[in-house]
Write an enzyme that holds these catalytic residues in place. Structure first.
Site, PDB file in Angstrom:
ATOM      1  N   HIS A   1       0.649  -1.171   0.068  1.00 46.03           N
ATOM      2  CA  HIS A   1      -0.129  -0.002  -0.035  1.00 46.03           C
ATOM      3  C   HIS A   1       0.756   1.178   0.101  1.00 46.03           C
ATOM      4  O   HIS A   1       0.233   2.326   0.495  1.00 46.03           O
ATOM      5  CB  HIS A   1      -1.212   0.128   1.196  1.00 46.03           C
ATOM      6  CG  HIS A   1      -1.813  -0.863   1.028  1.00 46.03           C
ATOM      7  ND1 HIS A   1      -2.795  -1.528   2.118  1.00 46.03           N
ATOM      8  CD2 HIS A   1      -2.390  -1.839   0.022  1.00 46.03           C
ATOM      9  CE1 HIS A   1      -3.455  -2.560   1.601  1.00 46.03           C
ATOM     10  NE2 HIS A   1      -3.329  -2.594   0.352  1.00 46.03           N
TER      11      HIS A   1
ATOM     12  N   CYS B   1       7.606  19.619 -13.160  1.00 51.68           N
ATOM     13  CA  CYS B   1       6.484  20.085 -13.915  1.00 51.68           C
ATOM     14  C   CYS B   1       5.618  20.898 -13.128  1.00 51.68           C
ATOM     15  O   CYS B   1       4.647  21.453 -13.678  1.00 51.68           O
ATOM     16  CB  CYS B   1       5.697  18.816 -14.357  1.00 51.68           C
ATOM     17  SG  CYS B   1       4.709  18.006 -12.833  1.00 51.68           S
TER      18      CYS B   1
HETATM   19  P1  OAD Z   1      -7.198  -2.565  10.367  1.00 54.39           P
HETATM   20  O1  OAD Z   1      -7.196  -1.602  11.385  1.00 54.39           O
HETATM   21  O2  OAD Z   1      -8.602  -3.094   9.446  1.00 54.39           O
HETATM   22  O3  OAD Z   1      -6.880  -4.188  11.246  1.00 54.39           O
HETATM   23  C1  OAD Z   1      -5.935  -4.144  12.220  1.00 54.39           C
HETATM   24  C2  OAD Z   1      -5.712  -5.278  12.861  1.00 54.39           C
HETATM   25  O4  OAD Z   1      -4.805  -5.495  13.922  1.00 54.39           O
HETATM   26  C3  OAD Z   1      -7.077  -5.874  13.728  1.00 54.39           C
HETATM   27  O5  OAD Z   1      -7.564  -7.193  13.223  1.00 54.39           O
HETATM   28  C4  OAD Z   1      -6.809  -5.851  15.118  1.00 54.39           C
HETATM   29  O6  OAD Z   1      -7.451  -6.780  15.930  1.00 54.39           O
HETATM   30  C5  OAD Z   1      -5.312  -6.037  14.965  1.00 54.39           C
HETATM   31  N1  OAD Z   1      -4.405  -5.521  16.080  1.00 54.39           N
HETATM   32  C6  OAD Z   1      -4.844  -4.523  17.007  1.00 54.39           C
HETATM   33  N2  OAD Z   1      -3.517  -4.335  17.911  1.00 54.39           N
HETATM   34  C7  OAD Z   1      -2.791  -5.430  17.557  1.00 54.39           C
HETATM   35  C8  OAD Z   1      -1.316  -5.744  18.394  1.00 54.39           C
HETATM   36  N3  OAD Z   1      -1.045  -4.952  19.152  1.00 54.39           N
HETATM   37  N4  OAD Z   1      -0.783  -6.643  17.776  1.00 54.39           N
HETATM   38  C9  OAD Z   1      -1.434  -7.452  16.822  1.00 54.39           C
HETATM   39  N5  OAD Z   1      -2.622  -7.168  16.340  1.00 54.39           N
HETATM   40  C10 OAD Z   1      -3.264  -6.015  16.599  1.00 54.39           C
HETATM   41  O7  OAD Z   1      -5.789  -2.639   9.400  1.00 54.39           O
HETATM   42  P2  OAD Z   1      -5.087  -3.430   8.334  1.00 54.39           P
HETATM   43  O8  OAD Z   1      -5.556  -4.864   8.434  1.00 54.39           O
HETATM   44  O9  OAD Z   1      -3.741  -3.233   8.315  1.00 54.39           O
HETATM   45  O10 OAD Z   1      -5.021   0.241   3.422  1.00 54.39           O
HETATM   46  O11 OAD Z   1      -6.081  -2.756   7.276  1.00 54.39           O
HETATM   47  C11 OAD Z   1      -5.771  -2.938   5.979  1.00 54.39           C
HETATM   48  C12 OAD Z   1      -5.863  -1.591   4.912  1.00 54.39           C
HETATM   49  O12 OAD Z   1      -6.743  -0.953   5.302  1.00 54.39           O
HETATM   50  C13 OAD Z   1      -4.601  -0.814   5.270  1.00 54.39           C
HETATM   51  O13 OAD Z   1      -3.485  -0.846   4.876  1.00 54.39           O
HETATM   52  C14 OAD Z   1      -5.309   0.518   4.731  1.00 54.39           C
HETATM   53  C15 OAD Z   1      -6.765   0.425   5.267  1.00 54.39           C
HETATM   54  O14 OAD Z   1      -7.556   1.103   4.576  1.00 54.39           O
HETATM   55  C16 OAD Z   1      -5.016   1.528   2.530  1.00 54.39           C
HETATM   56  O15 OAD Z   1      -4.746   2.646   2.977  1.00 54.39           O
HETATM   57  C17 OAD Z   1      -5.115   1.419   1.229  1.00 54.39           C
END
Ligand code: OAD
Length: 260
Positions: free
Chosen positions: A121, A160
């Protein structure tokens, strides 16, 4: 944290040749970087993605979008890798090949010492021209942290004069092709796939673990909460990245001592 699951995961890692770690925002949560979907602190619970994370939003209001991403970049610059990031560097010394594939736009894996790191991303510290795509060297000085609602005019491209945009993938945009292809190859070839701290809700990144599974990998998930994909994993360890990953390395080292 389940001790038996840690031990059996450590055994899988010990006999693996190729390992992939697939991280999401939870990986950096214990470094103080907010996740996206946490009900109270998640970025998408407090801010409107439509107004901030789409190409249309940047066209409509570049100062709002640039100011918000600068606020996030400052947070990243102030943050430090946590014990989870560092444990992955230790893991790389125990397996023949370790690839880190991240959805995170921070550089905490790199600053901990992981290499290679594929950023599906994009990267906050690699902005580029919105017109000619020329890279814009942003530097890593940490001025006063801007407030989360502060508007900032984006810098202009030296070539640009186009507006400089954040180096991240927005909703509706394609993933960087080269990194996504390399991630797909890594998924097809790994013996163990380890997902850490992602809700698994954003595609096409979320399909990678399933691709790895179809190709025969053993799948481990580390997350304090359940996710929609739990059923696909061979083992799910309920715990945070900063606590579970070091514990996994300890189990790996202890097992090596016993079998050695
Ligand atoms: P999310 O906010 O959707 O999910 C975060 C996950 O981390 C959840 O399942 C939590 O339970 C878990 N979590 C929280 N604290 C934690 C810890 N200390 N250790 C381990 N796990 C923990 O974030 P992403 O899955 O990264 O995309 O989201 C995916 C994408 O959605 C991102 O890259 C972003 C967003 O929109 C773009 O910006 C394109």
């Amino acid at each position: 944290m389940q001790a038996n699951d840690l031990i059996s995961a450590a055994e899988r890692l010990r006999s693996a040749r190729r390992v992939v770690v697939f991280s999401g925002a939870g990986m950096s949560a214990e470094s103080g970087i907010p996740t996206f979907r946490d009900a109270l602190t998640g970025l998408w619970s407090r801010f409107d993605a439509e107004r901030l994370a789409t190409p249309e939003a940047f066209e409509r209001d570049p100062e709002l979008v640039w100011g918000w991403y600068e606020w996030r970049r400052m947070k990243m610059l102030r943050a430090q890798p946590n014990p989870g990031h560092r444990a992955l560097v230790d893991l790389s010394r125990h397996v023949a090949q370790l690839a880190v594939i991240t959805q995170n736009v921070d550089d905490l894996h790199e600053r901990a010492g992981s290499t290679p790191v594929l950023h599906l991303h994009g990267r906050l510290n690699e902005p580029r021209c919105s017109r000619c795509a020329c890279a814009y060297p942003i530097g890593d000085q940490i001025p006063d942290e801007p407030q989360d609602g502060r508007r900032l005019a984006p810098p202009r491209c030296a070539r640009c004069d186009g507006a400089i945009r954040p180096g991240v993938v927005w909703f509706g945009e394609a993933l960087p092709l080269d990194e996504f292809e390399r991630a797909q190859d890594a998924a097809m070839q790994c013996d163990v796939w380890m997902t850490v701290g992602t809700s698994g809700l954003v595609y096409p990144a979320a399909e990678l673990p399933l691709r790895a599974q179809r190709a025969g990998a053993w799948l481990l998930q580390i997350n304090p909460q359940m996710t929609g994909l739990d059923d696909h994993y061979d083992t799910c360890i309920a715990g945070t990245a900063a606590a579970t990953l070091p514990a996994l390395i300890t189990a790996l080292q202890d097992g090596a001592r016993i079998s050695g």
